[in-house]
Design an enzyme around this catalytic site. Structure first.
Site, PDB file in Angstrom:
ATOM      1  N   GLY A  31      10.548  -0.986   5.851  1.00  0.00           N
ATOM      2  CA  GLY A  31      10.306  -2.177   6.671  1.00  0.00           C
ATOM      3  C   GLY A  31       9.043  -2.049   7.500  1.00  0.00           C
ATOM      4  CG  HIS A  37       4.965  -2.003   3.087  1.00  0.00           C
ATOM      5  ND1 HIS A  37       4.704  -2.011   4.435  1.00  0.00           N
ATOM      6  CD2 HIS A  37       5.558  -0.815   2.823  1.00  0.00           C
ATOM      7  CE1 HIS A  37       5.116  -0.877   4.964  1.00  0.00           C
ATOM      8  NE2 HIS A  37       5.644  -0.131   4.018  1.00  0.00           N
TER       9      HIS A  37
END
Ligand code: PAF
Length: 286
Positions: A31, A37
């Site tokens: 996260g 990402h």
């Protein structure tokens, strides 16, 4: 896009996709997502029929409780970003549900993890290997996408895939950097604007080592980069070393190595950062 917290729901979707002969691309994350990402998600989107992203701050891979506690978390913002990237499924389990009980297993990778991050963070790669194995079993991807900022993690997961014969391909993607060359990391969120500027010197130190690399004397470029970084009093260097990117063994004078990598870990404003650069196909005339 669906967000699920239970592994049986992930497995339900996986079965359906398998029945429809769809290829699953998987991006495991903890996260606090950033452009690095998202670049993995985009690559998975381009190469696979469906994209699964896991968001799980894995307690097993933190060897300091404070580090685990301070790790940034923002599921809502993460989901908004993943929706925009057209991910299909987000798996965001709670630690208690993910590990019904604390795994007793630990995984050793010999010389691959006796240096760099493995040396500085005992147990870290065992924790990574356990969580990644569990995630691979749940998601059953054809391809899994990892960022090359965590170069040693890439080497460990490649070995894990070989040793346990997971039927999937690891795709190592280039490190995403900001306009100053600083490697993107969820931990950067804990740096002040001045800290971010200071941290961008790390990339300059690595570039210097790359420019001055000589296989006959790898220490000289290593020392030049260290001397450069030592000029910044706000940078506490933990290590800066040339290693073979595939085996993590040290690069020795005069011994050819196809992918020498200069790797570092340092603290800036107390935040621990890692980065690396690889001289790919060194000496192959490529
Ligand atoms: O690189 C990471 O974010 C983590 O180590 C990973 C691969 C998601 C496992 O927790």
């Amino acid at each position: 896009m669906e967000v699920v917290h239970r592994k049986d729901l992930v497995k339900y979707h996986v079965r359906n996709w398998q029945n429809q002969k769809k290829t699953i691309g998987f991006v495991p994350t903890m996260g606090a997502l950033h452009e690095g990402h998202l670049s993995l998600v985009r690559r998975a989107r381009a190469e696979c029929d469906v994209v699964v992203v896991s968001i799980f701050v894995n307690p097993l891979q933190f060897n300091q409780a404070a580090d685990l506690e301070k790790y940034p978390r923002n599921l809502e913002a993460d989901c908004r970003m993943l929706e925009a990237e057209q991910a299909d499924l987000i798996f965001a389990p709670d630690a208690d549900a993910f590990y019904e009980r604390i795994p007793a297993i630990s995984m050793e990778f010999g010389p691959l993890t006796s240096v760099l991050e493995g040396e500085m963070r005992p147990g870290h790669f065992s924790g990574v290997a356990v969580v990644v194995s569990r995630l691979f079993h749940i998601v059953e991807p054809a391809k899994a996408y990892f960022g090359s900022k965590d170069l040693q993690q890439v080497a460990v997961v490649k070995r894990l895939i070989q040793d346990l014969d997971f039927n999937l391909q690891l795709v190592a993607c280039p490190t995403a950097r900001n306009e100053d060359g600083l490697a993107l990391s969820s931990r950067n969120a804990r740096l002040s604007p001045a800290g971010l500027k200071t941290a961008s010197q790390l990339n300059k130190g690595l570039s210097l080592a790359m420019a001055e690399f000589d296989i006959q004397n790898p220490d000289a470029s290593q020392m030049a980069a260290k001397r450069f970084l030592e000029k910044f009093s706000d940078i506490e260097l933990e290590y800066l070393e040339w290693v073979d990117a595939d085996t993590m063994e040290p690069v020795l004078p005069g011994i050819p190595v196809s992918n020498p990598a200069i790797c570092l870990a340092a603290r800036v404003e107390g935040v621990r950062l890692i980065d690396n650069m690889v001289l790919e196909n060194h000496g192959n005339g490529c």
